[in-house]
Design a protein around this motif. Structure first.
Motif, PDB file in Angstrom:
ATOM      1  N   PHE A 276       0.835  -1.206   0.000  1.00 30.79           N
ATOM      2  CA  PHE A 276       0.000   0.000   0.000  1.00 30.79           C
ATOM      3  C   PHE A 276       0.866   1.251   0.000  1.00 30.79           C
ATOM      4  O   PHE A 276       0.619   2.184  -0.771  1.00 30.79           O
ATOM      5  CB  PHE A 276      -0.947   0.010   1.207  1.00 30.79           C
ATOM      6  CG  PHE A 276      -1.688   1.296   1.348  1.00 30.79           C
ATOM      7  CD1 PHE A 276      -2.694   1.647   0.459  1.00 30.79           C
ATOM      8  CD2 PHE A 276      -1.374   2.191   2.367  1.00 30.79           C
ATOM      9  CE1 PHE A 276      -3.373   2.850   0.576  1.00 30.79           C
ATOM     10  CE2 PHE A 276      -2.045   3.394   2.490  1.00 30.79           C
ATOM     11  CZ  PHE A 276      -3.050   3.721   1.598  1.00 30.79           C
ATOM     12  N   ALA A 277       1.873   1.271   0.856  1.00 28.68           N
ATOM     13  CA  ALA A 277       2.744   2.452   0.954  1.00 28.68           C
ATOM     14  C   ALA A 277       3.437   2.720  -0.386  1.00 28.68           C
ATOM     15  O   ALA A 277       3.455   3.862  -0.863  1.00 28.68           O
ATOM     16  CB  ALA A 277       3.770   2.262   2.065  1.00 28.68           C
ATOM     17  N   ALA A 278       3.986   1.675  -0.988  1.00 30.83           N
ATOM     18  CA  ALA A 278       4.676   1.847  -2.268  1.00 30.83           C
ATOM     19  C   ALA A 278       3.711   2.339  -3.339  1.00 30.83           C
ATOM     20  O   ALA A 278       4.033   3.258  -4.113  1.00 30.83           O
ATOM     21  CB  ALA A 278       5.321   0.532  -2.693  1.00 30.83           C
TER      22      ALA A 278
ATOM     23  N   VAL B 181       1.650   6.518  -6.866  1.00 31.55           N
ATOM     24  CA  VAL B 181       0.499   7.216  -7.461  1.00 31.55           C
ATOM     25  C   VAL B 181       0.678   8.723  -7.339  1.00 31.55           C
ATOM     26  O   VAL B 181       0.454   9.476  -8.294  1.00 31.55           O
ATOM     27  CB  VAL B 181      -0.824   6.739  -6.801  1.00 31.55           C
ATOM     28  CG1 VAL B 181      -1.952   7.731  -7.035  1.00 31.55           C
ATOM     29  CG2 VAL B 181      -1.209   5.370  -7.322  1.00 31.55           C
ATOM     30  N   VAL B 182       1.097   9.171  -6.173  1.00 32.04           N
ATOM     31  CA  VAL B 182       1.275  10.615  -5.966  1.00 32.04           C
ATOM     32  C   VAL B 182       2.473  11.113  -6.759  1.00 32.04           C
ATOM     33  O   VAL B 182       2.383  12.143  -7.447  1.00 32.04           O
ATOM     34  CB  VAL B 182       1.421  10.935  -4.463  1.00 32.04           C
ATOM     35  CG1 VAL B 182       1.819  12.383  -4.251  1.00 32.04           C
ATOM     36  CG2 VAL B 182       0.115  10.622  -3.737  1.00 32.04           C
ATOM     37  N   TRP B 183       3.588  10.411  -6.697  1.00 25.20           N
ATOM     38  CA  TRP B 183       4.802  10.835  -7.393  1.00 25.20           C
ATOM     39  C   TRP B 183       4.580  10.942  -8.897  1.00 25.20           C
ATOM     40  O   TRP B 183       5.010  11.891  -9.550  1.00 25.20           O
ATOM     41  CB  TRP B 183       5.922   9.853  -7.112  1.00 25.20           C
ATOM     42  CG  TRP B 183       7.235  10.236  -7.769  1.00 25.20           C
ATOM     43  CD1 TRP B 183       7.412  10.771  -9.004  1.00 25.20           C
ATOM     44  CD2 TRP B 183       8.520  10.106  -7.214  1.00 25.20           C
ATOM     45  NE1 TRP B 183       8.732  10.968  -9.263  1.00 25.20           N
ATOM     46  CE2 TRP B 183       9.439  10.572  -8.177  1.00 25.20           C
ATOM     47  CE3 TRP B 183       9.003   9.629  -6.020  1.00 25.20           C
ATOM     48  CZ2 TRP B 183      10.814  10.572  -7.968  1.00 25.20           C
ATOM     49  CZ3 TRP B 183      10.376   9.638  -5.822  1.00 25.20           C
ATOM     50  CH2 TRP B 183      11.259  10.109  -6.775  1.00 25.20           C
ATOM     51  N   LEU B 184       3.873   9.982  -9.454  1.00 21.49           N
ATOM     52  CA  LEU B 184       3.634   9.960 -10.902  1.00 21.49           C
ATOM     53  C   LEU B 184       2.392  10.743 -11.313  1.00 21.49           C
ATOM     54  O   LEU B 184       2.018  10.740 -12.484  1.00 21.49           O
ATOM     55  CB  LEU B 184       3.522   8.511 -11.391  1.00 21.49           C
ATOM     56  CG  LEU B 184       4.787   7.670 -11.220  1.00 21.49           C
ATOM     57  CD1 LEU B 184       4.505   6.213 -11.554  1.00 21.49           C
ATOM     58  CD2 LEU B 184       5.928   8.230 -12.063  1.00 21.49           C
TER      59      LEU B 184
ATOM     60  N   LEU C  66      -5.098   1.347  -6.354  1.00 17.30           N
ATOM     61  CA  LEU C  66      -3.865   2.115  -6.498  1.00 17.30           C
ATOM     62  C   LEU C  66      -2.931   1.449  -7.508  1.00 17.30           C
ATOM     63  O   LEU C  66      -2.345   2.123  -8.359  1.00 17.30           O
ATOM     64  CB  LEU C  66      -3.170   2.254  -5.147  1.00 17.30           C
ATOM     65  CG  LEU C  66      -3.934   3.045  -4.089  1.00 17.30           C
ATOM     66  CD1 LEU C  66      -3.293   2.869  -2.733  1.00 17.30           C
ATOM     67  CD2 LEU C  66      -3.996   4.515  -4.454  1.00 17.30           C
ATOM     68  N   LEU C  67      -2.821   0.140  -7.403  1.00 20.60           N
ATOM     69  CA  LEU C  67      -1.950  -0.584  -8.317  1.00 20.60           C
ATOM     70  C   LEU C  67      -2.401  -0.424  -9.767  1.00 20.60           C
ATOM     71  O   LEU C  67      -1.587  -0.174 -10.662  1.00 20.60           O
ATOM     72  CB  LEU C  67      -1.905  -2.067  -7.933  1.00 20.60           C
ATOM     73  CG  LEU C  67      -1.079  -2.976  -8.846  1.00 20.60           C
ATOM     74  CD1 LEU C  67       0.377  -2.523  -8.878  1.00 20.60           C
ATOM     75  CD2 LEU C  67      -1.205  -4.421  -8.398  1.00 20.60           C
ATOM     76  N   TRP C  68      -3.689  -0.572 -10.000  1.00 22.00           N
ATOM     77  CA  TRP C  68      -4.203  -0.481 -11.367  1.00 22.00           C
ATOM     78  C   TRP C  68      -3.952   0.891 -11.984  1.00 22.00           C
ATOM     79  O   TRP C  68      -3.771   1.008 -13.192  1.00 22.00           O
ATOM     80  CB  TRP C  68      -5.689  -0.830 -11.410  1.00 22.00           C
ATOM     81  CG  TRP C  68      -5.915  -2.308 -11.212  1.00 22.00           C
ATOM     82  CD1 TRP C  68      -5.091  -3.327 -11.585  1.00 22.00           C
ATOM     83  CD2 TRP C  68      -7.031  -2.919 -10.576  1.00 22.00           C
ATOM     84  NE1 TRP C  68      -5.621  -4.538 -11.210  1.00 22.00           N
ATOM     85  CE2 TRP C  68      -6.813  -4.329 -10.592  1.00 22.00           C
ATOM     86  CE3 TRP C  68      -8.187  -2.424  -9.985  1.00 22.00           C
ATOM     87  CZ2 TRP C  68      -7.718  -5.221 -10.059  1.00 22.00           C
ATOM     88  CZ3 TRP C  68      -9.083  -3.338  -9.459  1.00 22.00           C
ATOM     89  CH2 TRP C  68      -8.843  -4.709  -9.501  1.00 22.00           C
ATOM     90  N   ALA C  69      -3.909   1.920 -11.158  1.00 24.16           N
ATOM     91  CA  ALA C  69      -3.617   3.263 -11.685  1.00 24.16           C
ATOM     92  C   ALA C  69      -2.169   3.368 -12.177  1.00 24.16           C
ATOM     93  O   ALA C  69      -1.836   4.253 -12.955  1.00 24.16           O
ATOM     94  CB  ALA C  69      -3.882   4.317 -10.614  1.00 24.16           C
ATOM     95  N   LEU C  70      -1.343   2.463 -11.705  1.00 23.96           N
ATOM     96  CA  LEU C  70       0.084   2.480 -12.073  1.00 23.96           C
ATOM     97  C   LEU C  70       0.393   1.588 -13.261  1.00 23.96           C
ATOM     98  O   LEU C  70       1.479   1.689 -13.847  1.00 23.96           O
ATOM     99  CB  LEU C  70       0.935   2.048 -10.874  1.00 23.96           C
ATOM    100  CG  LEU C  70       0.842   2.950  -9.655  1.00 23.96           C
ATOM    101  CD1 LEU C  70       1.529   2.286  -8.467  1.00 23.96           C
ATOM    102  CD2 LEU C  70       1.423   4.313  -9.952  1.00 23.96           C
TER     103      LEU C  70
END
Length: 129
Positions: A67-69, A74-77, A124-128
């Motif tokens: 979750f943290a990663a 998500v925020v960084w990108l 969150l993962l899928w957004a990446l």
């Protein structure tokens, strides 16, 4: 501050709460001498609520790094949107609900709550990807 980072911060606070709750329950079961000692002796496994809270903490620690990663990426990108915001909130609130439900030993509901937290993490993962 993006909601994903707020939920990450609250999840860190939840992790600290988990550790403190587990330590308190373990100390109550094993005694203060165990807590302040070297803890070298083999002891029987924890029982009851202390054991369930310990398992809940271990379960939290299995998913929290992912979750943290994901939240940080998500925020960084700059991939955050309403779906990632909802996912981060679902992860946190489900993990928060998981503690008392697991401590109380409620079957099925515990698994449903875990699944909701996993769904949030996957948003969150899928957004990446």
């Amino acid at each position: 501050m993006p909601i994903e980072l707020k939920m990450l911060a609250w999840s860190v606070a939840l992790g600290v709460f988990h550790v403190l709750l587990g330590a308190g329950l373990t100390t109550r079961q094993r005694g203060l001498a165990w807590n302040v000692g070297a803890r070298d002796a083999a002891l029987p496994p924890l029982q009851g609520v202390a054991a369930r809270v310990d398992r809940a903490l271990r379960n939290f620690l299995e998913t929290f790094p992912f979750f943290a990663a994901a939240a940080l990426a998500v925020v960084w990108l700059n991939r955050g949107d309403a779906t990632t915001a909802l996912g981060a909130q679902c992860y946190f609130w489900a993990r928060l609900a998981y503690v008392p439900v697991y401590a109380a030993g409620v079957p099925y509901l515990r698994t449903l709550i875990w699944a909701i937290s996993l769904w949030g993490l996957l948003q969150l993962l899928w957004a990446l990807l």
